[in-house]
Design an enzyme around this catalytic site. Structure first.
Site, PDB file in Angstrom:
ATOM      1  CD  GLU A   1      -0.390 -15.534 -71.427  1.00  0.00           C
ATOM      2  OE1 GLU A   1       0.459 -14.672 -71.754  1.00  0.00           O
ATOM      3  OE2 GLU A   1      -0.772 -16.440 -72.183  1.00  0.00           O
TER       4      GLU A   1
ATOM      5  CG  ASN B   1      -2.464 -18.200 -75.726  1.00  0.00           C
ATOM      6  OD1 ASN B   1      -2.699 -17.752 -74.598  1.00  0.00           O
ATOM      7  ND2 ASN B   1      -1.454 -17.751 -76.468  1.00  0.00           N
ATOM      8  CD  GLU B   2      -1.673 -13.567 -75.819  1.00  0.00           C
ATOM      9  OE1 GLU B   2      -0.842 -13.495 -76.742  1.00  0.00           O
ATOM     10  OE2 GLU B   2      -1.474 -13.064 -74.701  1.00  0.00           O
TER      11      GLU B   2
END
Ligand code: AHR
Length: 508
Positions: free
Chosen positions: A294, A173-174
């Protein structure tokens, strides 16, 4: 002066079938999303796993098709083994991403059962921050193999005989963000994503893997991150992710906020360009789809004072205004307009944490935020094929944008019913706009059609729903009437769903 706008659609403007996965959402172990959100074993409606059924009912009404889990920043410090097996044996840990206490009362199997009961596809993320290939392959083995191996047999020993059908896996994630545990350079992450993808496919060849793209458009590495990550991993991954949040506190005024769709369109185009650059450079034939996993409005610049190591604090529990609901409508319209490339998308998050559904702390009422409605109605009626729209509309400037069309429009054709549905945000805060609907070569309307108009308006841009007044902002649907070709009037500052349906009658 009122200027009539016009939108033209035609069967030959089809962008192809919309992937239902664009109507996804996101459950992170963060704040009150899981604990005191979807899960509360003390609640009178809790099922045997401890999930609140009143909240589950709102989730059903919201209509997400896929749920990303368990993070988010949380996943980059997560030991998934902590969340399986007998609950009494699960460790309580300090959760490092949000500085909270994590009791691990909800884990992989509970989440899978939640999805199964709601008929929602799960989308898992693996920890490529503090962990790596071995933990990821073990999780895929535990979750998706029938048995006969250490991890799959452990799942069976935990009382889950059949494997879960989990196709989509996010590779971290990110990872471009310095705030991320185990943050990496693009080269480091690209190599790790490729190597993890190869290993995961050896465990289970039926996976769809998502590489981390940029975490926001303003990242200094945006563009070069995608180029490097995909240089290392293009052949091994199936999607490139993108994230974006709009912060209303950082816009000057309501018209500027309502022009967010212009920036969302530009951002999607820029991510597509970055992915296509990597495709050209690597001479790949595959076109890389995007996972916009997201997106939302988030008052991220507001100070957060929650102290350290609380359990289920009210972390980023934003209360959304009516204007925010229009921004959510614009996000969905932008995604629909590029649904040829955006094949998955997740409204972040589902409950309490920047969410369309709120619960009052300590098991209180559950209610719908303003942003619930554009999502729920688009998820229900925005299925079929997306249509390119030819739009003529008055334009205006904002403090940050030039020449913004007053109307933000997306259109969807449902081949099963023949209906054409227009999703329209009127960004003009003062004037109603008559909108002429031109249906080009759609033959289904020749023998008569009805028009049905759902509007979301609010008493003011800043109006909100609350537990005490949950219906301050709610959509209204006028009964269907025969469609004579007259323009449909969209109110000032509004979200609209206009459905043209062959034949007559009520449709909603
Ligand atoms: O959704 C809240 C947070 O926003 C997520 O944990 C992270 O991925 C993003 O920065």
């Amino acid at each position: 002066m009122t200027v009539t706008a016009r939108v033209l659609v035609d069967p030959s403007f089809s962008l192809g079938e919309i992937d239902p996965r664009i109507y996804g959402s996101f459950v992170e172990h963060m704040g009150r999303c899981v604990y005191d959100g979807i899960y509360d074993p003390e609640h009178e409606t809790a099922d045997e796993d401890g999930f609140r059924q009143d909240v589950a009912e709102l989730v059903r009404e919201l209509g997400p098709t896929i749920l990303r889990y368990p993070g988010g920043n949380f996943v980059s410090g997560y030991r998934w083994e902590d969340g399986v097996g007998p609950r009494e044996d699960r460790p309580v840990r300090r959760e490092l991403a949000w500085k909270s206490i994590e009791p691990n009362l909800v884990g992989t199997n509970e989440f899978m059962r939640y999805c199964q009961r709601l008929g929602i596809e799960p989308m898992m993320a693996v920890n490529l921050g503090t962990r790596g290939i071995e933990a990821a392959t073990a999780l895929v083995e535990y979750t998706t193999l029938a048995g006969g191996t250490y991890w799959s047999d452990l799942r069976r020993a935990h009382g889950v005989e059949d494997p879960w059908d989990v196709r989509v896996w996010c590779l971290g994630n990110e990872m471009d963000g310095p705030w991320q545990l185990g943050h990496k350079t693009a080269y480091e992450y690209g190599r790790l994503a490729a190597e993890t993808a190869v290993a995961l496919r050896r465990v289970n060849p039926n996976l769809e893997l998502v590489a981390c793209g940029t975490s926001k458009p303003i990242m200094p590495t945006f563009g070069s991150w995608e180029a490097e990550v995909l240089e290392q991993s293009y052949a091994h991954v199936d999607y490139l992710s993108m994230h974006m949040y709009v912060d209303p506190d950082l816009t000057d005024d309501v018209p500027t906020l309502l022009a967010a769709g212009v920036e969302i369109d530009a951002y999607i185009d820029a991510v597509i360009a970055s992915a296509d650059f990597a495709r050209a450079r690597g001479r790949h034939s595959k076109v890389m789809p995007l996972s916009f996993d997201e997106w939302n409005v988030w008052y991220n610049s507001r100070p957060r004072e929650i102290g350290e190591w609380p359990f289920a604090p009210d972390l980023i529990g934003d209360i959304y205004s009516f204007a925010d609901a229009l921004v959510v409508g614009s996000f969905i319209n932008s995604i629909l307009r590029r649904s040829d490339r955006v094949r998955m998308a997740c409204l972040a998050q589902l409950v309490n944490v920047i969410a369309p559904i709120r619960t009052e702390p300590g098991g209180g009422a559950a209610w719908r935020q303003s942003t619930f409605y554009p999502f729920a109605l688009a998820s229900r009626f925005g299925r079929g094929e997306s249509l390119r729209v030819g739009l003529t509309s008055a334009r205006h400037d904002t403090s940050r944008h030039e020449d913004v069309p007053a109307l933000d429009v997306a259109a969807v054709h449902d081949p099963e019913t023949g209906a054409v549905t227009f999703f329209v945000v009127n960004r003009d805060v003062e004037h109603a706009v008559p909108l002429e609907l031109a249906t080009g070569g759609f033959a289904g309307f020749a023998g008569g059609a009805s028009v049905e108009h759902t509007t979301l308006t609010g008493p003011s841009a800043s109006a909100t729903n609350s537990a005490a007044a949950p219906d301050t902002i709610a959509p209204r649907t006028a009964p269907a009437v025969p469609w004579e070709g007259a323009p449909v009037v969209v109110p000032p500052m509004s979200w609209n769903m206009i459905r043209l349906v062959p034949g007559t009658g009520t449709h909603i």
